[in-house]
Design a protein around this motif. Structure first.
Motif, short mmCIF file in Angstrom:
data_model
loop_
_atom_site.label_atom_id
_atom_site.label_comp_id
_atom_site.label_asym_id
_atom_site.label_seq_id
_atom_site.Cartn_x
_atom_site.Cartn_y
_atom_site.Cartn_z
N HIS A 54 -0.84 -3.21 2.01
CA HIS A 54 -0.35 -4.18 2.70
C HIS A 54 -1.03 -5.42 2.43
O HIS A 54 -0.85 -6.44 2.86
N ASP A 55 -1.90 -5.65 1.27
CA ASP A 55 -2.40 -6.85 0.97
C ASP A 55 -1.43 -7.35 -0.23
O ASP A 55 -1.28 -6.91 -1.55
N GLY A 56 -1.00 -8.72 -0.21
CA GLY A 56 -0.17 -9.24 -1.26
C GLY A 56 -0.92 -9.78 -2.56
O GLY A 56 -0.23 -9.90 -3.58
N GLU B 272 7.52 -3.19 -0.84
CA GLU B 272 7.56 -4.65 -1.29
C GLU B 272 6.28 -4.68 -2.38
O GLU B 272 6.79 -4.96 -3.64
N VAL B 273 5.28 -4.18 -1.88
CA VAL B 273 4.06 -4.49 -2.78
C VAL B 273 4.22 -3.57 -4.11
O VAL B 273 4.07 -3.70 -5.05
N ASN C 42 -5.22 -13.57 5.45
CA ASN C 42 -4.72 -14.26 4.14
C ASN C 42 -5.36 -15.70 3.90
O ASN C 42 -5.19 -16.25 3.05
N SER D 208 -1.83 -2.21 12.41
CA SER D 208 -0.68 -3.11 12.55
C SER D 208 -0.38 -3.73 13.64
O SER D 208 0.41 -4.95 13.47
N ASN E 65 3.33 1.15 7.03
CA ASN E 65 4.43 0.22 7.20
C ASN E 65 5.21 0.49 5.77
O ASN E 65 5.00 -0.16 4.93
N ASP F 98 8.29 -0.57 4.85
CA ASP F 98 8.98 -1.95 4.31
C ASP F 98 7.78 -2.70 3.66
O ASP F 98 8.16 -2.92 2.22
N ARG F 99 6.64 -3.25 4.17
CA ARG F 99 5.80 -3.71 3.27
C ARG F 99 5.12 -3.16 2.03
O ARG F 99 5.16 -3.71 1.01
N THR F 100 5.07 -1.62 2.36
CA THR F 100 4.63 -0.77 1.25
C THR F 100 5.60 -0.83 -0.08
O THR F 100 5.02 -0.85 -1.28
#
Length: 737
Positions: A555-557, A595-596, A326, A438, A589, A591-593
């Protein structure tokens, strides 16, 4: 008796007292030093005088041009806006002031009076009607020819003019004469001179002077020049006087004692040694962080891997590569100055975490390396944990609280590599394995090393293809079985490598993920697909477009910002964009997926689960993810007409999708039997080679009016061979295609 010259000289000197000999030697030394110093200083001063005179001439030219420009923009423009203006007959016309050219001439007269003979300047031109400002002597003729050689007819932009100068000897001594081009700098200047050249009195003067009349200039052409004259004798005399006084002082100091000279020599030697050490430090250290650089790291590794005979025997060396996660987002959002501060803080944290356990080096950008000789694997694992904990701590910079991550990979000498270059490469590969997965830290795995020579070449080619937007996009239609209407297209990237020819998508997409180009590749495909879909919708075809995403995208915000920018740029409604994700990318992932995807879903974009059934087929994530469509994998569709088990799976998946409020797309429809079965169970949408193969945008444009609608034909109306060989788009097909 004839003696050799050496013996005769020795006999002569033997009769002279030693003190006289020493005195004579010192005097000779002083004379030689003084003479050499005089020559060197005189030449140096001549060069300095010439340099300073040229610099002064350049300043005078720029100041004169600036003064005329200010006069033109402030005075002339003001009067013109008031209904008056500038004129060459301003003395006889009320409310008018001299033209800028006349102002520059008067400025040159006034400047020559005010600078006490330090310099003089004046505008000159081959075209000047005032005799004192025309081409009058051999220097002006020569210099004007040099400027004309740089001129261009009808230039489209300002030219890079090189001033012409010469130091000449005349009655007044040495003089620097300097000529700088004064081109037509504005349309008003060009128009004024072109009108002037058409006046009868000017034409008559041109003919009388032997100059071709009626010349018409264009913007940026050579119109005139500014001549600077700088007398050098007064400055040279002052320099000689200063040189003489300086040499007298040097002579006095030298005569008093040569010890002072020795002291200066030793002092200068010490300074040179210090400067050499400083240069050596900068050559081996990073200027931003102060850490050793790549050159120092490679030198250290070479010493460890190939020790000399007087050093210890070879030992195990572990090399770790680190890459900050990041960090690019910090640079792009807050600027490189803030990024440098964050980078320096991260470097200090890494160095403190490693402490005396190894050499920390910055390789460039946000990449670091740690060389750890004689350390065990367990010890390195512990150090990696300390580094991760240190880097993951928040960064307080300029009122912002920032978070970074770190991806680390390590390789071992001699287990993984036997040379410095191979060890560096293996550590780099291990780091990318960590970055693409990961885990924060990974060891080099030969089975995961895809960095063959051909792949290295392909990486550069792929990077260049993305930069130059040379990848192609093909589009495969999707049809609604109920209406027979084309509802959208799936965008599929295609690439022909200069060295390898056609490269399958799974190969170059994996390569893009490995080398950190997946975001650029995704942006390129998204931009091209949304722009093309916008064109089709503007032409009256209400289509949607589907684009596949990589696990790294999820996985990239920055993905939501990328989608928003692409939609804003293309003008495509968010509801017309469908993003396809596979089960494998989701489960990496969850949870991360989630969220995005939720952030992107809030923009109005739809999601589809691609290749459903080929991966985990976990029902839990279907309830968590904001998806609206399932795409059943082609493996279940290919033999659905002959395999009862496949038919049961397809029916069950369709029922599951409908019960969850999702639509189902059957991909890989390659024959009429599969299409007929899917129609019989009321599948929502279909796509496949039997309906239409993926086509370039231009070809699909041509065929859209004919293939946007199809009418399903019962099996009984077609012969078996026709069912297998003829697609609904009218193009012969086969399963092998």
């Amino acid at each position: 008796m004839n003696l050799p010259i050496g013996r005769r000289l020795a006999a002569t000197l033997s009769g002279i007292p030693l003190r006289v000999q020493i005195t004579a030697m010192c005097c000779s030394f002083v004379v030689v030093v003084s003479l050499v110093t005089w020559i060197i200083v005189s030449r140096s001063q001549e060069q300095v005088i010439q340099f300073e005179a040229l610099k002064l001439a350049d300043i005078v030219v720029k100041q004169a041009a600036s003064a005329r420009s200010a006069y033109s923009s402030l005075a002339v423009s003001k009067l013109k806006s008031d209904g008056l203006g500038a004129s060459e007959f301003s003395a006889d016309e009320h409310g008018h002031i001299p033209l800028p050219a006349q102002f520059l001439k008067n400025l040159s007269y006034r400047s020559q009076q005010d600078n006490n003979g330090l310099f003089s300047f004046r505008p000159i031109s081959k075209w000047n009607l005032a005799p004192e400002h025309g081409i009058q002597d051999s220097f002006q003729e020569w210099a004007w020819q040099q400027l004309e050689a740089q001129n261009q007819r009808s230039p489209t932009a300002p030219l890079e003019w090189t001033p012409v100068w010469r130091i000449s000897d005349d009655d007044n001594g040495k003089t620097l004469r300097y000529l700088s081009a004064d081109p037509a700098a504005s349309p008003s200047c060009v128009n004024c001179h072109n009108v002037l050249e058409k006046r009868p009195d000017v034409i008559a003067k041109r003919i009388a002077s032997g100059v071709k009349p009626g010349n018409q200039w264009q913007l940026h052409e050579l119109l005139g020049a500014i001549e600077i004259t700088i007398p050098l004798d007064r400055v040279a005399a002052l320099a000689r006087e200063q040189t003489r006084d300086g040499l007298l002082i040097v002579l006095g100091i030298t005569i008093i004692g040569l010890c002072g000279v020795c002291f200066i020599v030793f002092y200068d030697a010490a300074r040179s040694h210090a400067a050499t050490r400083k240069l050596a430090f900068h050559a081996n250290h990073d200027s931003l962080t102060g850490l050793p650089n790549r050159f120092a790291l490679e030198s250290t590794l070479n010493d460890l891997i190939n020790p000399s005979e007087d050093k210890l025997r070879k030992q195990q060396v572990i090399l770790a590569f680190l890459d900050l996660d990041n960090f690019k987002q910090v640079n792009d959002t807050l600027g490189h100055e803030t990024g440098d501060k964050v980078l320096t803080m991260a470097a200090n944290r890494i160095a403190q975490a490693v402490a005396d356990n190894g050499l920390v080096a910055r390789l460039g950008g946000d990449e670091f390396a740690v060389a750890m000789p004689g350390k065990s694997v367990e010890h390195v694992n512990a150090i990696a944990g300390r580094i991760a904990d240190a880097v993951n701590q928040p960064y307080e910079v300029e009122g912002y609280r920032l978070s970074l991550g770190v991806s680390m990979g390590a390789a071992i000498y001699p287990d993984h590599a036997c040379t410095t270059s191979d060890l560096l490469r293996c550590a780099d590969v291990a780091m990318y394995i960590s970055k693409n997965g990961s885990a924060e830290f990974s060891w080099y795995d030969p089975d995961s090393d895809t960095n063959a020579v051909s792949n290295l070449v392909m990486k550069d080619e792929l990077r260049e293809a993305i930069d130059k937007q040379e990848l192609d996009i093909h589009y495969q239609p999707k049809y609604c079985l109920k209406t027979g209407q084309m509802t959208g297209v799936e965008a599929l990237a295609r690439w022909n490598s200069p060295s390898s020819g056609f490269v399958p998508p799974d190969v170059f997409i994996s390569l893009a993920e490995h080398v950190g180009l997946i975001n650029e590749l995704t942006r390129l495909i998204l931009k091209g697909a949304t722009d093309q879909c916008r064109q089709w919708r503007d032409a009256g075809y209400e289509l949607s477009v589907s684009v596949n995403l990589s696990a790294m995208n999820l996985h990239d915000g920055t993905l939501p910002d990328m989608i928003r920018e692409v939609l804003d740029s293309s003008g495509l409604p968010a509801s017309a964009l469908i993003l396809e994700v596979t089960e494998g990318t989701v489960m990496t992932n969850v949870d991360r997926t989630c969220e995005v995807l939720s952030q992107v879903r809030n923009l109005g974009v739809a999601f589809s689960v691609d290749d459903y059934g080929a991966g985990y087929s976990s029902l839990s994530y279907l309830n968590k993810l904001p998806v609206s469509e399932l795409k059943l994998d082609r493996a279940f569709i290919t033999h659905v007409g002959t395999s009862e088990k496949d038919a049961v799976i397809v029916r069950a998946t369709l029922e599951l999708a409908h019960n969850l409020g999702l639509s189902m797309v059957a991909e890989g429809v390659e024959d009429a039997a599969a299409l007929d079965f899917l129609r019989s169970i009321h599948c929502d949408q279909v796509q496949g080679y039997f309906l239409c193969r993926p086509l370039p945008a231009r070809e699909l444009d041509r065929r859209l009016p004919f293939i946007r609608q199809f009418k399903p034909v019962p099996d009984s109306e077609l012969e078996p061979d026709q069912l297998m060989q003829t697609g609904l788009d009218g193009v012969p097909q086969s399963k092998a295609a």
